[in-house]
Motif scaffolding. Structure first.
Motif, PDB file in Angstrom:
ATOM      1  N   PHE A  16     -14.383  20.305  22.369  1.00 15.44           N
ATOM      2  CA  PHE A  16     -15.159  19.074  22.367  1.00 15.44           C
ATOM      3  C   PHE A  16     -14.416  17.981  21.603  1.00 15.44           C
ATOM      4  O   PHE A  16     -13.699  18.259  20.645  1.00 15.44           O
ATOM      5  N   ARG A  17     -14.628  16.759  22.015  1.00 12.99           N
ATOM      6  CA  ARG A  17     -14.043  15.622  21.317  1.00 12.99           C
ATOM      7  C   ARG A  17     -14.951  15.192  20.167  1.00 12.99           C
ATOM      8  O   ARG A  17     -16.128  15.532  20.131  1.00 12.99           O
ATOM      9  N   SER A  18     -14.390  14.451  19.251  1.00 11.93           N
ATOM     10  CA  SER A  18     -15.123  14.058  18.049  1.00 11.93           C
ATOM     11  C   SER A  18     -16.308  13.155  18.374  1.00 11.93           C
ATOM     12  O   SER A  18     -16.207  12.251  19.210  1.00 11.93           O
ATOM     13  N   GLU A  19     -17.415  13.416  17.692  1.00 16.08           N
ATOM     14  CA  GLU A  19     -18.556  12.510  17.753  1.00 16.08           C
ATOM     15  C   GLU A  19     -18.316  11.365  16.764  1.00 16.08           C
ATOM     16  O   GLU A  19     -17.852  11.607  15.644  1.00 16.08           O
ATOM     17  N   PRO A  20     -18.618  10.137  17.154  1.00 19.67           N
ATOM     18  CA  PRO A  20     -18.359   8.993  16.258  1.00 19.67           C
ATOM     19  C   PRO A  20     -18.963   9.140  14.870  1.00 19.67           C
ATOM     20  O   PRO A  20     -18.339   8.733  13.872  1.00 19.67           O
ATOM     21  N   ASP A  21     -20.161   9.726  14.787  1.00 22.20           N
ATOM     22  CA  ASP A  21     -20.805   9.835  13.472  1.00 22.20           C
ATOM     23  C   ASP A  21     -20.191  10.939  12.602  1.00 22.20           C
ATOM     24  O   ASP A  21     -20.580  11.121  11.447  1.00 22.20           O
ATOM     25  N   GLN A  22     -19.227  11.693  13.160  1.00 18.84           N
ATOM     26  CA  GLN A  22     -18.550  12.731  12.389  1.00 18.84           C
ATOM     27  C   GLN A  22     -17.185  12.282  11.879  1.00 18.84           C
ATOM     28  O   GLN A  22     -16.475  13.055  11.231  1.00 18.84           O
ATOM     29  N   LEU A  23     -16.818  11.029  12.157  1.00 17.68           N
ATOM     30  CA  LEU A  23     -15.518  10.525  11.727  1.00 17.68           C
ATOM     31  C   LEU A  23     -15.629   9.784  10.397  1.00 17.68           C
ATOM     32  O   LEU A  23     -16.535   8.966  10.206  1.00 17.68           O
ATOM     33  N   VAL A  24     -14.719  10.077   9.485  1.00 22.16           N
ATOM     34  CA  VAL A  24     -14.683   9.386   8.192  1.00 22.16           C
ATOM     35  C   VAL A  24     -13.251   8.941   7.907  1.00 22.16           C
ATOM     36  O   VAL A  24     -12.286   9.559   8.366  1.00 22.16           O
ATOM     37  N   LYS A  25     -13.126   7.895   7.132  1.00 23.04           N
ATOM     38  CA  LYS A  25     -11.812   7.402   6.721  1.00 23.04           C
ATOM     39  C   LYS A  25     -11.185   8.373   5.714  1.00 23.04           C
ATOM     40  O   LYS A  25     -11.884   8.924   4.864  1.00 23.04           O
ATOM     41  N   ILE A  26      -9.907   8.603   5.831  1.00 21.04           N
ATOM     42  CA  ILE A  26      -9.201   9.459   4.883  1.00 21.04           C
ATOM     43  C   ILE A  26      -8.960   8.663   3.600  1.00 21.04           C
ATOM     44  O   ILE A  26      -8.008   7.870   3.505  1.00 21.04           O
ATOM     45  N   ASP A  27      -9.858   8.825   2.648  1.00 22.33           N
ATOM     46  CA  ASP A  27      -9.727   8.109   1.371  1.00 22.33           C
ATOM     47  C   ASP A  27      -8.786   8.877   0.445  1.00 22.33           C
ATOM     48  O   ASP A  27      -8.175   9.887   0.834  1.00 22.33           O
ATOM     49  N   ARG A  28      -8.674   8.432  -0.795  1.00 23.94           N
ATOM     50  CA  ARG A  28      -7.729   9.049  -1.725  1.00 23.94           C
ATOM     51  C   ARG A  28      -8.067  10.511  -2.016  1.00 23.94           C
ATOM     52  O   ARG A  28      -7.172  11.355  -2.134  1.00 23.94           O
ATOM     53  N   ILE A  29      -9.374  10.805  -2.126  1.00 21.07           N
ATOM     54  CA  ILE A  29      -9.778  12.186  -2.428  1.00 21.07           C
ATOM     55  C   ILE A  29      -9.422  13.107  -1.269  1.00 21.07           C
ATOM     56  O   ILE A  29      -8.843  14.189  -1.456  1.00 21.07           O
ATOM     57  N   ILE A  30      -9.773  12.692  -0.049  1.00 21.23           N
ATOM     58  CA  ILE A  30      -9.475  13.523   1.121  1.00 21.23           C
ATOM     59  C   ILE A  30      -7.968  13.616   1.335  1.00 21.23           C
ATOM     60  O   ILE A  30      -7.441  14.686   1.660  1.00 21.23           O
ATOM     61  N   ALA A  31      -7.244  12.491   1.155  1.00 20.48           N
ATOM     62  CA  ALA A  31      -5.789  12.502   1.324  1.00 20.48           C
ATOM     63  C   ALA A  31      -5.134  13.484   0.361  1.00 20.48           C
ATOM     64  O   ALA A  31      -4.230  14.252   0.742  1.00 20.48           O
ATOM     65  N   HIS A  32      -5.573  13.480  -0.887  1.00 20.99           N
ATOM     66  CA  HIS A  32      -5.020  14.400  -1.896  1.00 20.99           C
ATOM     67  C   HIS A  32      -5.269  15.850  -1.489  1.00 20.99           C
ATOM     68  O   HIS A  32      -4.373  16.712  -1.579  1.00 20.99           O
ATOM     69  N   GLU A  33      -6.487  16.128  -1.015  1.00 25.61           N
ATOM     70  CA  GLU A  33      -6.834  17.486  -0.588  1.00 25.61           C
ATOM     71  C   GLU A  33      -5.983  17.913   0.615  1.00 25.61           C
ATOM     72  O   GLU A  33      -5.476  19.037   0.662  1.00 25.61           O
ATOM     73  N   LEU A  34      -5.842  17.018   1.588  1.00 25.30           N
ATOM     74  CA  LEU A  34      -5.048  17.332   2.765  1.00 25.30           C
ATOM     75  C   LEU A  34      -3.587  17.581   2.396  1.00 25.30           C
ATOM     76  O   LEU A  34      -2.957  18.517   2.915  1.00 25.30           O
ATOM     77  N   GLN A  35      -3.050  16.767   1.529  1.00 25.02           N
ATOM     78  CA  GLN A  35      -1.657  16.947   1.114  1.00 25.02           C
ATOM     79  C   GLN A  35      -1.438  18.310   0.471  1.00 25.02           C
ATOM     80  O   GLN A  35      -0.428  18.981   0.716  1.00 25.02           O
ATOM     81  N   GLN A  36      -2.399  18.732  -0.336  1.00 33.02           N
ATOM     82  CA  GLN A  36      -2.283  20.048  -0.964  1.00 33.02           C
ATOM     83  C   GLN A  36      -2.344  21.169   0.073  1.00 33.02           C
ATOM     84  O   GLN A  36      -1.534  22.099   0.045  1.00 33.02           O
ATOM     85  N   MET A  37      -3.314  21.084   0.985  1.00 34.56           N
ATOM     86  CA  MET A  37      -3.449  22.111   2.010  1.00 34.56           C
ATOM     87  C   MET A  37      -2.206  22.170   2.883  1.00 34.56           C
ATOM     88  O   MET A  37      -1.658  23.246   3.160  1.00 34.56           O
ATOM     89  N   LEU A  38      -1.765  21.007   3.355  1.00 30.82           N
ATOM     90  CA  LEU A  38      -0.628  20.960   4.270  1.00 30.82           C
ATOM     91  C   LEU A  38       0.676  21.359   3.580  1.00 30.82           C
ATOM     92  O   LEU A  38       1.576  21.915   4.222  1.00 30.82           O
TER      93      LEU A  38
END
Length: 294
Positions: free
Chosen positions: A208-230
């Protein structure tokens, strides 16, 4: 040997079928559907030609009842057949041959029709229809709820073995190239409806493709978390800065393709919350598997 429901969602035009049987691989022989045309469930010593022929009849202007009359009229084994048809306007018809194993019958509801044979009794189809009519959510979710209601009412007298869910939508398939929005089959399982629901959850995330209400901007907190995971997974090099730049976005796109989130890959600085939740869960499992966390 089988109970099924064919249905239509007038809100978006989706058409679908859910089926369960004490017969292996029921998904290969019973459900047929085409976006913008209709859906056919053919069962009880099923004549599989009823599927493509029934859809062709609908596409050429026949009503569901006319299609059934034509299909069964030329079939000298019609007394052993059962079929349910719905068109792209939500009109329905069902047929149960006189020699189908008891209990055998059908019930039409609003934008749906349930039919079955070798059942515990009429409440199986009655509760399938009422559950479908009363439930909310996507067509696939309502079909699954109806299937569960049929099983809870006794289902197939011989037990459970296989199940299938088919929903068609124009351009709804992988990459938008076909109409197979949901196409899931359980070949052989002691609890096939529960297994079908488990597989549907995987299908939702993968196809399934993303629902608009499930999309959020990658802010500093999410970016930091993603960088660690990746970084742990070898997709991102360097320090976790919390800055969402092209380096992070490229690493994220590559990782999402690696992990089969294909349909939810984006070219902007947003991320799907369902994807993020699944990434978090799977990352914890990966850390444990690699003895990086207890």
């Amino acid at each position: 040997m089988t109970f099924s429901i064919v249905a239509f969602d007038p809100a978006n035009g989706d058409l679908g079928i859910a089926v369960q049987s004490k017969f292996p691989n029921v998904g290969v022989s019973i459900p047929f559907a085409r976006a913008g045309v209709g859906a056919v469930a053919t069962q009880s010593y099923c004549n599989t030609s009823y599927g493509p022929r029934g859809l062709a009849l609908l596409e050429n202007g026949a009503s569901p009842q006319q299609a059934i009359d034509i299909l069964t009229g030329s079939d000298d084994q019609r007394d052993y057949r059962q079929v349910g048809i719905i068109d792209a306007q939500g009109h329905t018809a069902s047929f149960t041959g006189a020699q189908c194993f008891d209990w055998a019958g059908s019930l039409q509801g609003q934008h749906c029709a349930a039919q079955g044979n070798t059942l515990a009794g009429s409440p199986v189809v009655e509760n399938m229809v009422s559950t479908f009519e009363d439930s909310r959510g996507s067509l696939a979710e309502r079909l699954l709820a109806a299937l569960q209601a049929g099983q809870a009412s006794g289902g197939d007298r011989r037990g459970q073995q296989s199940a299938a869910l088919l929903v068609v939508r124009a351009g709804g398939g992988y990459g938008g190239f076909d109409d197979r929005y949901v196409d899931i089959s359980v070949y052989d399982h002691p609890a096939p409806i529960a297994e079908l629901e488990r597989l549907y959850a995987i299908h939702r995330l993968t196809y399934f493709r993303s629902e608009p209400d499930q999309l959020v901007k990658i802010d500093r907190i999410i970016a930091h978390e993603l960088q660690q995971m990746l970084h742990h997974r070898g997709f991102y090099q360097g320090a976790a800065t919390g800055i969402c730049d092209e380096t992070l976005l490229k690493a994220l796109r590559n990782f999402m393709g690696w992990e089969n989130y294909d349909e939810r890959i984006r070219s902007d600085d947003q991320i799907d919350l369902e994807v993020l939740a699944d990434m978090r869960q799977k990352h914890q499992l990966w850390l444990r598997a690699n003895h990086l966390v207890t």
